[in-house]
Write an enzyme that holds these catalytic residues in place. Sequence first.
Site, PDB file in Angstrom:
ATOM      1  CG  MET A   1      22.667 -20.331 -12.098  1.00 20.09           C
ATOM      2  SD  MET A   1      22.148 -21.411 -13.437  1.00 20.09           S
ATOM      3  CE  MET A   1      20.390 -21.316 -13.277  1.00 20.09           C
ATOM      4  N   GLY A  11      15.919 -13.930  -2.041  1.00 18.23           N
ATOM      5  CA  GLY A  11      16.287 -15.315  -1.713  1.00 18.23           C
ATOM      6  C   GLY A  11      17.803 -15.467  -1.691  1.00 18.23           C
ATOM      7  CG  HIS A  12      19.976 -15.212  -5.328  1.00 20.30           C
ATOM      8  ND1 HIS A  12      19.100 -14.673  -6.216  1.00 20.30           N
ATOM      9  CD2 HIS A  12      20.284 -16.447  -5.803  1.00 20.30           C
ATOM     10  CE1 HIS A  12      18.865 -15.526  -7.201  1.00 20.30           C
ATOM     11  NE2 HIS A  12      19.574 -16.619  -6.974  1.00 20.30           N
TER      12      HIS A  12
END
Length: 282
Positions: free
Chosen positions: A30, A36-37
Site C-alpha cells: 500500500m 520491511g517492504h
Amino acid sequence: MIITKDIPSAVDAVNQLKKQNATIALVPTMGNLHEGHLTLVREAKKIADKVAVSVFVNPLQFNNADDLKNYPRTLDQDLAKLEQENVDLVFTPTPQTMYPNGMENQTTVFVPHISDKLEGKLRPGHFKGVSTVVNKLFNIVRPDFAMFGQKDFQQVAMLKQMVDDMAIQVKIVTVPIVRDSEGLALSSRNGLLTAENKTKAHLLHKEISGLAKAIKEGNRDFEQLKASARRSLDSTGFKTDSIDIVDAVTLDTITEQTRTAVILVSAYLGTPRLIDNITVEL
Ligand code: PAF
C-alpha cells in the site's frame, strides 16, 4: 523500471516478461515503503527472474474512514526506492481503476473461518477487502511467487487459504518481521506516531516477547498472561485493542495438538493502531 497505472498496460507488461519465460514475484503493497517492504523486494529478487510491485492504498480493506484518509501516501519517494532496488514493474492503480463500478458493486472473494475472527472481528470487512484486492492483483500480474510480511500474520494465513481453495497457481512466500533497533516492527503507520509515542512504541514487542518467554517456560495460564500484558500496555499509554494467544496454524484456541502458538497483539498508541506478533514453539 516500467510503471503502469491501468490494467491493460500492466497485463501487456506482464505478457512481455512471460514471453521471455521469466518467473515473476509480486510484492503487493500500500506504498509508503520502508525497509520491511524493501526486504520483501530483495527476497523476491532472490527467487524470481523479475519483480513486480503494486502500490495501491486499497479502500476496500479500510473499515475506518479516518484511517483511510490518514494513511500515508508517498508515491514519488516509493518509486525512487523501487528504482534503486531495480524493480522491473510497478503497478500503481487508482481506486477507479481497480473498482470501476464502485466498491459496492465489486465482485468479492471471502475466505470463511479465518476472515471473521480475531483481527477480522475488530475490523469488519477488512480481510474480505484484502482477499478481493490480492485476488485481482494476482489475476493481473499472474505471479509465480507473492511476497508477504509475517507482521500481518492473519493476513498471510488467510491468503494461503485463498490460494489453496481457489487453486491459484502462485506460491505465497512469507518473510520475517523487520524491526528497528529497539524491536518495533516496521510499519507505515509508525510515521503517524507523535515524537513522545515513538519512544514508547517498542514496548509492544517487549510485552509480547515477555509473554512468549513465560509460555516457553511452561506457563499455560493464557487468560492471566493476556490480562497482565493488557494492564501493563495500558499503563504505559497504549490502548490495547486485542491480545490473543492461539494455535499458529488454525488460529483457534490452543489444544493438546498445538505445536506452535502465536501471540497476536493490536493496540492504539495515540491515533495509529499498531500490530505485532510472535510465535512460540510449545
Ligand atoms: O499488507 C498490505 O499492505 C495490504 O493488506 C496488501 C496485501 C497490499 C493488500 O492491499
